[in-house]
Design an enzyme around this catalytic site. Structure first.
Site, PDB file in Angstrom:
ATOM      1  N   ASP A  46      29.309 -10.855 -47.615  1.00  0.00           N
ATOM      2  CA  ASP A  46      30.735 -10.601 -47.843  1.00  0.00           C
ATOM      3  C   ASP A  46      31.296  -9.691 -46.740  1.00  0.00           C
ATOM      4  OD1 ASP A  46      29.539  -8.279 -48.674  1.00  0.00           O
ATOM      5  OD2 ASP A  46      30.556  -8.170 -50.613  1.00  0.00           O
ATOM      6  N   SER A  47      30.437  -9.329 -45.763  1.00  0.00           N
ATOM      7  CA  SER A  47      30.933  -8.719 -44.519  1.00  0.00           C
ATOM      8  C   SER A  47      31.908  -9.688 -43.847  1.00  0.00           C
ATOM      9  CB  SER A  47      29.773  -8.387 -43.582  1.00  0.00           C
ATOM     10  OG  SER A  47      28.916  -9.496 -43.431  1.00  0.00           O
ATOM     11  N   ASP A  85      26.444 -13.990 -50.730  1.00  0.00           N
ATOM     12  CA  ASP A  85      26.780 -12.757 -51.452  1.00  0.00           C
ATOM     13  C   ASP A  85      27.644 -13.042 -52.670  1.00  0.00           C
ATOM     14  OD1 ASP A  85      25.800 -10.249 -50.778  1.00  0.00           O
ATOM     15  OD2 ASP A  85      27.074 -10.085 -49.012  1.00  0.00           O
ATOM     16  N   LYS A 115      22.949 -12.879 -53.515  1.00  0.00           N
ATOM     17  CA  LYS A 115      22.625 -11.459 -53.342  1.00  0.00           C
ATOM     18  C   LYS A 115      23.614 -10.621 -54.134  1.00  0.00           C
ATOM     19  CE  LYS A 115      23.372  -9.182 -49.286  1.00  0.00           C
ATOM     20  NZ  LYS A 115      24.358  -8.173 -49.701  1.00  0.00           N
ATOM     21  N   GLU A 117      24.653  -6.405 -55.091  1.00  0.00           N
ATOM     22  CA  GLU A 117      24.483  -4.991 -54.757  1.00  0.00           C
ATOM     23  C   GLU A 117      24.300  -4.183 -56.034  1.00  0.00           C
ATOM     24  OE1 GLU A 117      27.833  -3.582 -52.479  1.00  0.00           O
ATOM     25  OE2 GLU A 117      27.555  -5.100 -50.917  1.00  0.00           O
ATOM     26  N   GLU A 184      20.027  -1.159 -47.018  1.00  0.00           N
ATOM     27  CA  GLU A 184      21.045  -0.907 -45.991  1.00  0.00           C
ATOM     28  C   GLU A 184      21.235   0.587 -45.786  1.00  0.00           C
ATOM     29  OE1 GLU A 184      24.727  -3.060 -46.430  1.00  0.00           O
ATOM     30  OE2 GLU A 184      25.643  -2.003 -44.734  1.00  0.00           O
TER      31      GLU A 184
HETATM   32  O1  KIV Z   1      27.617  -8.612 -46.293  1.00  0.00           O
HETATM   33  C1  KIV Z   1      26.674  -8.473 -45.498  1.00  0.00           C
HETATM   34  O2  KIV Z   1      26.701  -8.921 -44.356  1.00  0.00           O
HETATM   35  C2  KIV Z   1      25.523  -7.725 -45.968  1.00  0.00           C
HETATM   36  C3  KIV Z   1      24.549  -7.293 -44.926  1.00  0.00           C
HETATM   37  C4  KIV Z   1      25.093  -6.115 -44.243  1.00  0.00           C
HETATM   38  C5  KIV Z   1      23.208  -7.058 -45.490  1.00  0.00           C
HETATM   39  O3  KIV Z   1      25.393  -7.464 -47.123  1.00  0.00           O
END
Ligand code: KIV
Length: 289
Positions: A46-47, A85, A115, A117, A184
């Site tokens: 989600d970056s 994400d 993924k 968090e 992270e």
């Molecule tokens: O969103 C993302 O790119 C991430 C990485 C920084 C691990 O969660």
């Protein structure tokens, strides 16, 4: 065609001591390039919100955004494990709602895994997803979706209390069934200790040398964008942003100075039309000879 890494093979890489190379990607061309270059897995992070959509944080990214970009990545890298994400506030909604959202990332997006968090508080939701056949990778340390709570992008695990919590969370995630954990911005000794104490692989970003794999953001390692900040934990392999800026500047200059297009960029008439007096007189106002 190359076969995507499976969850058992991902886990086996730790057991056999093979480092795992993960990179983020958000669209078709970046995914194709990442697959061609041989990454083990692609994270549609989600970056996306920061590096592609221009937001300050990952908080505004929606499930629809993630599905849309995951689909493009899957098309670009059909032979690579794709982890997508779960964006902000699409989980911690109770196991059933979380399951519905994660299932959309797999069914509509085509992701192989998701993924999330967070730590021990996610255990019930992770158990529900894994029971339903959705592989989950955890994410501890700096969790950018909580940036407003944490108060900035800070290194985690610096004192004893934080370190013990992170270790406990990592083990709670493993017990709940994750097949890996992203660490992270975690101090190097803590990340190494966590990695050693787990059966599942850790994938570090700013977590030092002791992790079982590494993940970095596509745009960071090639400086793709404008105003990419230098980050201590990133190694830069190319300056694509500068190359693009120069190329576009040269294009603009060529158009303004009439150096582009040249004769070779145009399409001539075919011979018969060129000899056609009527057409030629309309185009050039005269005799074709
Ligand atoms: O969103 C993302 O790119 C991430 C990485 C920084 C691990 O969660």
């Amino acid at each position: 065609m190359k076969q995507a890494l499976t969850v058992p093979k991902f886990k086996a890489m730790k057991a056999s001591g093979q480092p795992i190379a993960v990179l983020t990607a958000y669209d078709y061309p970046s995914a194709r390039l990442a697959e061609e270059a041989g990454v083990d897995a692609i994270l549609v992070g989600d970056s996306l919100g920061n590096v592609v959509l221009g937001y300050d944080t990952t908080v505004p990214v929606t499930l629809e955004d993630m599905i849309y970009h995951t689909r493009a990545v899957v098309r670009g890298a059909p032979g690579t494990m794709i982890i997508s994400d779960m964006p902000f506030a699409t989980y911690r909604l109770g196991p059933e709602e979380t399951l519905r959202n994660a299932a959309r990332l797999m069914r509509e997006g085509g992701a192989h895994a998701v993924k999330m968090e967070g730590g021990a508080d996610l255990a019930d939701e992770i158990r529900r997803l894994t029971a339903a056949g959705i592989p989950v990778i955890g994410h501890l340390g700096l969790t950018p979706q909580s940036v407003h709570t944490i108060g900035g992008y800070k290194v985690q695990g610096k004192d004893r209390q934080e370190a013990e919590k992170l270790l406990d969370d990592a083990h709670a995630l493993e017990r709940a069934g994750v097949f890996g954990i992203v660490l992270e911005l975690v101090t190097e000794p803590l990340a190494a200790a966590v990695s050693k104490s787990l059966q599942v692989p850790t994938v570090g970003i700013g977590a030092g040398r002791g992790c079982d794999g590494q993940v970095l953001v596509f745009h960071d390692i090639i400086r793709y964008g404008s105003g990419i900040r230098d980050k201590r934990f990133v190694k830069t392999y190319a300056d694509v942003g500068e190359t693009i800026r120069q190329a576009i500047g040269n294009y603009v200059g060529d158009v303004k100075s009439r150096q582009f297009p040249e004769e070779k960029h145009g399409f001539p008439l075919d011979d018969a039309s060129a000899k056609d007096w009527a057409l030629s007189s309309r185009l050039y106002g005269g005799d074709p000879t």
